[in-house]
Scaffold this motif. Structure first.
Motif, mmCIF file in Angstrom:
data_model
loop_
_atom_site.group_PDB
_atom_site.id
_atom_site.type_symbol
_atom_site.label_atom_id
_atom_site.label_comp_id
_atom_site.label_asym_id
_atom_site.label_seq_id
_atom_site.Cartn_x
_atom_site.Cartn_y
_atom_site.Cartn_z
ATOM 1 N N PHE A 44 0.852 -1.179 0.000
ATOM 2 C CA PHE A 44 0.000 0.000 0.000
ATOM 3 C C PHE A 44 0.891 1.233 0.000
ATOM 4 N N PRO A 45 0.403 2.328 -0.526
ATOM 5 C CA PRO A 45 1.214 3.553 -0.536
ATOM 6 C C PRO A 45 1.483 4.053 0.881
ATOM 7 N N ASP A 46 2.729 4.416 1.159
ATOM 8 C CA ASP A 46 3.094 4.936 2.478
ATOM 9 C C ASP A 46 2.329 6.211 2.820
ATOM 10 N N VAL A 47 1.865 6.931 1.814
ATOM 11 C CA VAL A 47 1.128 8.170 2.045
ATOM 12 C C VAL A 47 -0.149 7.895 2.855
ATOM 13 N N TRP A 48 -0.679 6.673 2.776
ATOM 14 C CA TRP A 48 -1.870 6.331 3.545
ATOM 15 C C TRP A 48 -1.605 6.407 5.048
ATOM 16 N N LEU A 49 -0.359 6.239 5.455
ATOM 17 C CA LEU A 49 -0.025 6.258 6.881
ATOM 18 C C LEU A 49 0.163 7.666 7.438
ATOM 19 N N GLN A 50 0.281 8.641 6.564
ATOM 20 C CA GLN A 50 0.465 10.016 7.029
ATOM 21 C C GLN A 50 -0.758 10.455 7.835
ATOM 22 N N GLY A 51 -0.491 11.016 8.992
ATOM 23 C CA GLY A 51 -1.567 11.471 9.858
ATOM 24 C C GLY A 51 -2.184 10.368 10.706
ATOM 25 N N THR A 52 -1.618 9.165 10.657
ATOM 26 C CA THR A 52 -2.102 8.067 11.489
ATOM 27 C C THR A 52 -1.061 7.789 12.574
ATOM 28 N N PRO A 53 -1.412 7.029 13.593
ATOM 29 C CA PRO A 53 -0.422 6.686 14.617
ATOM 30 C C PRO A 53 0.540 5.573 14.186
ATOM 31 N N PHE A 54 0.426 5.110 12.957
ATOM 32 C CA PHE A 54 1.230 3.981 12.496
ATOM 33 C C PHE A 54 2.402 4.444 11.632
ATOM 34 N N VAL A 96 -16.682 -5.775 15.774
ATOM 35 C CA VAL A 96 -15.244 -5.624 15.505
ATOM 36 C C VAL A 96 -15.011 -5.238 14.052
ATOM 37 N N LEU A 97 -15.692 -5.917 13.124
ATOM 38 C CA LEU A 97 -15.526 -5.589 11.705
ATOM 39 C C LEU A 97 -15.997 -4.157 11.426
ATOM 40 N N SER A 98 -17.123 -3.776 12.003
ATOM 41 C CA SER A 98 -17.618 -2.409 11.809
ATOM 42 C C SER A 98 -16.638 -1.391 12.380
ATOM 43 N N GLY A 99 -16.107 -1.681 13.559
ATOM 44 C CA GLY A 99 -15.121 -0.796 14.174
ATOM 45 C C GLY A 99 -13.852 -0.688 13.362
ATOM 46 N N TRP A 100 -13.409 -1.820 12.834
ATOM 47 C CA TRP A 100 -12.225 -1.826 11.964
ATOM 48 C C TRP A 100 -12.450 -0.926 10.759
ATOM 49 N N MET A 101 -13.603 -1.067 10.134
ATOM 50 C CA MET A 101 -13.888 -0.281 8.932
ATOM 51 C C MET A 101 -14.057 1.204 9.244
ATOM 52 N N ILE A 102 -14.714 1.520 10.344
ATOM 53 C CA ILE A 102 -14.854 2.930 10.727
ATOM 54 C C ILE A 102 -13.470 3.519 10.985
ATOM 55 N N GLY A 103 -12.643 2.789 11.731
ATOM 56 C CA GLY A 103 -11.280 3.252 11.991
ATOM 57 C C GLY A 103 -10.482 3.430 10.714
ATOM 58 N N GLU A 104 -10.613 2.487 9.800
ATOM 59 C CA GLU A 104 -9.900 2.570 8.521
ATOM 60 C C GLU A 104 -10.337 3.801 7.736
ATOM 61 N N LEU A 105 -11.628 4.028 7.669
ATOM 62 C CA LEU A 105 -12.132 5.181 6.923
ATOM 63 C C LEU A 105 -11.729 6.504 7.577
ATOM 64 N N VAL A 106 -11.733 6.546 8.903
ATOM 65 C CA VAL A 106 -11.318 7.768 9.605
ATOM 66 C C VAL A 106 -9.834 8.036 9.365
ATOM 67 N N LEU A 107 -9.005 6.974 9.432
ATOM 68 C CA LEU A 107 -7.557 7.152 9.333
ATOM 69 C C LEU A 107 -7.044 7.357 7.911
ATOM 70 N N ILE A 108 -7.551 6.559 6.963
ATOM 71 C CA ILE A 108 -6.987 6.658 5.607
ATOM 72 C C ILE A 108 -7.999 7.107 4.562
ATOM 73 N N GLY A 109 -9.266 7.205 4.971
ATOM 74 C CA GLY A 109 -10.282 7.634 4.026
ATOM 75 C C GLY A 109 -10.715 6.520 3.086
ATOM 76 N N PHE A 110 -11.567 6.876 2.151
ATOM 77 C CA PHE A 110 -12.063 5.920 1.167
ATOM 78 C C PHE A 110 -10.981 5.681 0.115
ATOM 79 N N GLN A 111 -10.548 4.443 -0.001
ATOM 80 C CA GLN A 111 -9.475 4.100 -0.933
ATOM 81 C C GLN A 111 -9.883 3.046 -1.970
ATOM 82 N N ALA A 112 -10.898 2.228 -1.649
ATOM 83 C CA ALA A 112 -11.260 1.144 -2.564
ATOM 84 C C ALA A 112 -12.734 0.779 -2.384
ATOM 85 N N PRO A 113 -13.394 0.383 -3.460
ATOM 86 C CA PRO A 113 -14.811 0.009 -3.374
ATOM 87 C C PRO A 113 -15.095 -1.139 -2.403
ATOM 88 N N ILE A 114 -14.112 -1.993 -2.155
ATOM 89 C CA ILE A 114 -14.325 -3.120 -1.236
ATOM 90 C C ILE A 114 -14.661 -2.630 0.169
#
Length: 136
Positions: A44-54, A96-114
Motif C-alpha cells: 500500500f502507498p506509504d502516504v496512507w499512513l500520514q496522519g495516522t499513529p502507524f 469488531v468488523l464495523s469498528g475496523w472499517m470505521i477506523g480505517e475510513l477515519v484514518l486513511i479515508g475511502f481508498q477502494a470500493p471493497i
C-alpha cells in the motif's frame, strides 16, 4: 445399533447458515489479509499512513489478523459447536468488523470500493446474530 450423531449444520436456519458462511469467509480473509499486510505482500502507498499513529503497515495487519480474523473464526466455531455464547460471539465479530472499517475510513479515508462491502457486512453479521440461528 448406535444412534447416529446429528450433523451440527443440519439444524442451522437459513440465517444461521448465511452468518456462519460470512464469519468463516471473513475470518479466513482477515487472517490471510493480515498476514499479507504484515509481510508487505500487499504494498500500500506509504502516504496512507500520514496522519495516522502507524509508522508501517505491520501493526494494522496484526490488528486485522488478530481482532477481525480471530473474532470471526471464534464466532464461526462457536456457532458450529452450538456454544451457548455463539450469538454473542457473532455479534461481537460484527462490531469488531464495523469498528475496523470505521477506523480505517477515519484514518486513511475511502481508498477502494471493497470498503463499501465491508461497511455493510459488519452490521449484517450483527443483525444476523439476532435472528434465530437454529431450528427449535
Amino acid at each position: 445399533m448406535e444412534a447416529s450423531q446429528p450433523n451440527k449444520l443440519d439444524s442451522l436456519t437459513v440465517w444461521g447458515g448465511i452468518l456462519l458462511t460470512l464469519l468463516l469467509l471473513n475470518g479466513l480473509g482477515a487472517i490471510a489479509g493480515g498476514i499479507a499486510v504484515m509481510r508487505a505482500a500487499m504494498p500500500f502507498p506509504d502516504v496512507w499512513l500520514q496522519g495516522t499513529p502507524f509508522h508501517s503497515f505491520f501493526l494494522p495487519g496484526l490488528i486485522l489478523f488478530l481482532a477481525v480474523g480471530g473474532s470471526h473464526l471464534v464466532a464461526g466455531y462457536a456457532i458450529f459447536r452450538r456454544h451457548p455464547l455463539a450469538k454473542r460471539a457473532a455479534m461481537f465479530a460484527g462490531i469488531v468488523l464495523s469498528g475496523w472499517m470505521i477506523g480505517e475510513l477515519v484514518l486513511i479515508g475511502f481508498q477502494a470500493p471493497i470498503q463499501v462491502w465491508f461497511m455493510g457486512v459488519g452490521p449484517l453479521e450483527f443483525g444476523l446474530s439476532i435472528a434465530p440461528l437454529r431450528h427449535a
